[in-house]
Enzyme design. Sequence first.
Site, PDB file in Angstrom:
ATOM      1  N   ASP A  50       0.739  -1.073   0.147  1.00 47.30           N
ATOM      2  CA  ASP A  50       0.065  -0.101   0.201  1.00 47.30           C
ATOM      3  C   ASP A  50       1.057   1.187  -0.009  1.00 47.30           C
ATOM      4  O   ASP A  50       1.849   1.273   0.708  1.00 47.30           O
ATOM      5  CB  ASP A  50      -1.095   0.171   1.213  1.00 47.30           C
ATOM      6  CG  ASP A  50      -1.889   0.757   0.984  1.00 47.30           C
ATOM      7  OD1 ASP A  50      -3.191   0.577   1.100  1.00 47.30           O
ATOM      8  OD2 ASP A  50      -1.818   2.247   1.141  1.00 47.30           O
ATOM      9  N   ILE A  51       0.734   2.244  -0.789  1.00 47.27           N
ATOM     10  CA  ILE A  51       1.405   3.608  -0.845  1.00 47.27           C
ATOM     11  C   ILE A  51       1.331   4.253   0.344  1.00 47.27           C
ATOM     12  O   ILE A  51       2.227   5.047   0.715  1.00 47.27           O
ATOM     13  CB  ILE A  51       0.847   4.318  -2.321  1.00 47.27           C
ATOM     14  CG1 ILE A  51       2.083   5.204  -2.400  1.00 47.27           C
ATOM     15  CG2 ILE A  51      -0.297   5.052  -1.780  1.00 47.27           C
ATOM     16  CD1 ILE A  51       1.595   5.743  -4.071  1.00 47.27           C
ATOM     17  N   HIS A 119      -9.955  -5.090  -3.344  1.00 51.17           N
ATOM     18  CA  HIS A 119      -8.400  -5.184  -2.993  1.00 51.17           C
ATOM     19  C   HIS A 119      -8.602  -5.376  -1.163  1.00 51.17           C
ATOM     20  O   HIS A 119      -9.611  -5.019  -0.536  1.00 51.17           O
ATOM     21  CB  HIS A 119      -7.876  -3.886  -2.839  1.00 51.17           C
ATOM     22  CG  HIS A 119      -8.434  -2.609  -2.429  1.00 51.17           C
ATOM     23  ND1 HIS A 119      -9.351  -2.157  -3.219  1.00 51.17           N
ATOM     24  CD2 HIS A 119      -8.431  -1.982  -1.529  1.00 51.17           C
ATOM     25  CE1 HIS A 119      -9.872  -1.163  -2.710  1.00 51.17           C
ATOM     26  NE2 HIS A 119      -9.293  -0.910  -1.440  1.00 51.17           N
ATOM     27  N   LEU A 120      -7.880  -6.679  -1.044  1.00 49.88           N
ATOM     28  CA  LEU A 120      -7.879  -7.187   0.383  1.00 49.88           C
ATOM     29  C   LEU A 120      -6.669  -6.256   1.160  1.00 49.88           C
ATOM     30  O   LEU A 120      -5.481  -6.328   0.721  1.00 49.88           O
ATOM     31  CB  LEU A 120      -7.653  -8.510   0.560  1.00 49.88           C
ATOM     32  CG  LEU A 120      -7.118  -9.197   1.970  1.00 49.88           C
ATOM     33  CD1 LEU A 120      -8.393  -9.441   2.729  1.00 49.88           C
ATOM     34  CD2 LEU A 120      -6.782 -10.522   1.487  1.00 49.88           C
ATOM     35  N   HIS A 121      -7.045  -5.753   2.374  1.00 45.30           N
ATOM     36  CA  HIS A 121      -5.943  -5.230   2.879  1.00 45.30           C
ATOM     37  C   HIS A 121      -5.490  -6.256   3.966  1.00 45.30           C
ATOM     38  O   HIS A 121      -6.044  -6.626   4.738  1.00 45.30           O
ATOM     39  CB  HIS A 121      -6.519  -4.005   3.847  1.00 45.30           C
ATOM     40  CG  HIS A 121      -6.815  -2.741   2.943  1.00 45.30           C
ATOM     41  ND1 HIS A 121      -6.058  -1.790   2.986  1.00 45.30           N
ATOM     42  CD2 HIS A 121      -8.212  -2.277   2.730  1.00 45.30           C
ATOM     43  CE1 HIS A 121      -6.447  -0.758   2.245  1.00 45.30           C
ATOM     44  NE2 HIS A 121      -7.938  -1.048   2.057  1.00 45.30           N
TER      45      HIS A 121
HETATM   46  P1  5GP Z   1      -9.486   1.715   0.168  1.00 44.60           P
HETATM   47  O1  5GP Z   1      -9.406   3.056   0.839  1.00 44.60           O
HETATM   48  O2  5GP Z   1     -10.184   1.665  -1.008  1.00 44.60           O
HETATM   49  O3  5GP Z   1      -9.934   0.655   1.241  1.00 44.60           O
HETATM   50  O4  5GP Z   1      -7.953   1.228   0.121  1.00 44.60           O
HETATM   51  C1  5GP Z   1      -7.495   1.917  -1.260  1.00 44.60           C
HETATM   52  C2  5GP Z   1      -5.918   1.523  -0.653  1.00 44.60           C
HETATM   53  O5  5GP Z   1      -5.172   1.869  -1.844  1.00 44.60           O
HETATM   54  C3  5GP Z   1      -5.354   2.856   0.020  1.00 44.60           C
HETATM   55  O6  5GP Z   1      -4.863   2.429   1.520  1.00 44.60           O
HETATM   56  C4  5GP Z   1      -4.339   3.576  -0.621  1.00 44.60           C
HETATM   57  O7  5GP Z   1      -3.395   4.091   0.206  1.00 44.60           O
HETATM   58  C5  5GP Z   1      -3.772   2.832  -1.537  1.00 44.60           C
HETATM   59  N1  5GP Z   1      -3.568   3.333  -2.773  1.00 44.60           N
HETATM   60  C6  5GP Z   1      -4.214   4.191  -3.467  1.00 44.60           C
HETATM   61  N2  5GP Z   1      -3.269   4.509  -4.653  1.00 44.60           N
HETATM   62  C7  5GP Z   1      -2.388   3.638  -4.623  1.00 44.60           C
HETATM   63  C8  5GP Z   1      -1.261   3.521  -5.702  1.00 44.60           C
HETATM   64  O8  5GP Z   1      -1.155   4.035  -6.634  1.00 44.60           O
HETATM   65  N3  5GP Z   1      -0.303   2.571  -5.222  1.00 44.60           N
HETATM   66  C9  5GP Z   1      -0.441   1.806  -4.031  1.00 44.60           C
HETATM   67  N4  5GP Z   1       0.683   1.038  -3.747  1.00 44.60           N
HETATM   68  N5  5GP Z   1      -1.273   2.028  -3.246  1.00 44.60           N
HETATM   69  C10 5GP Z   1      -2.355   2.942  -3.589  1.00 44.60           C
END
Ligand code: 5GP
Length: 161
Positions: A50-51, A119-121
């Site tokens: 995760d970024i 996406h699975l965290h």
């Molecule tokens: P959500 O909020 O949808 O559950 O999680 C999306 C996740 O994707 C966030 O934790 C965010 O930091 C990560 N993310 C968003 N854009 C990118 C990217 O371009 N690269 C990576 N590696 N992670 C990303």
Amino acid sequence: MAESSQNDIPKSNPAASGEYDKKCIFCKIVNKEMGTELLHCDEEISCFKDIRPAAPHHYLVVPNKHVGNCKSLTKEHVPLVKQMVELGKDMLEKNNITNLSDVRFGFHWPPFCSVTHLHLHVLAPVSQMGYMSRLIYKLNSYWFITADQLIEMLNSKEETN
Ligand code: 5GP
Ligand code: ZN
């Protein structure tokens, strides 16, 4: 001998198979358009960091094809979700995280997800997560669902749902 790898097989390329959303950042990452390092990539799923890590280890496990968020899933997706969890466990193990009681696996529930591609965290160790991160990935909240809870919910859905 010519160099080749699993990744040269067109079938593994979501763009080639037509299941690629050109507006989706995770489709681009899986398709190696973003320069993000893929820690794992097989025919079905990929993993990358995760970024904005919310824990010392924070991986995202995604299907290579553009599958929508967890609310759009059906019972037929249970094997995929289980496969994603197994990869998450493997990633932690490879990184010497063996205490599986101090990890969190789950999904943000819409509208609380920022990326539509499923996406699975995978987060560890939970004990080292800060106050805000614990809130964002909070158990039994209406914005975060664990992988086990999602599997249970999908299994309870009708086949045709
Ligand atoms: P959500 O909020 O949808 O559950 O999680 C999306 C996740 O994707 C966030 O934790 C965010 O930091 C990560 N993310 C968003 N854009 C990118 C990217 O371009 N690269 C990576 N590696 N992670 C990303
Ligand atoms: Zn996508």
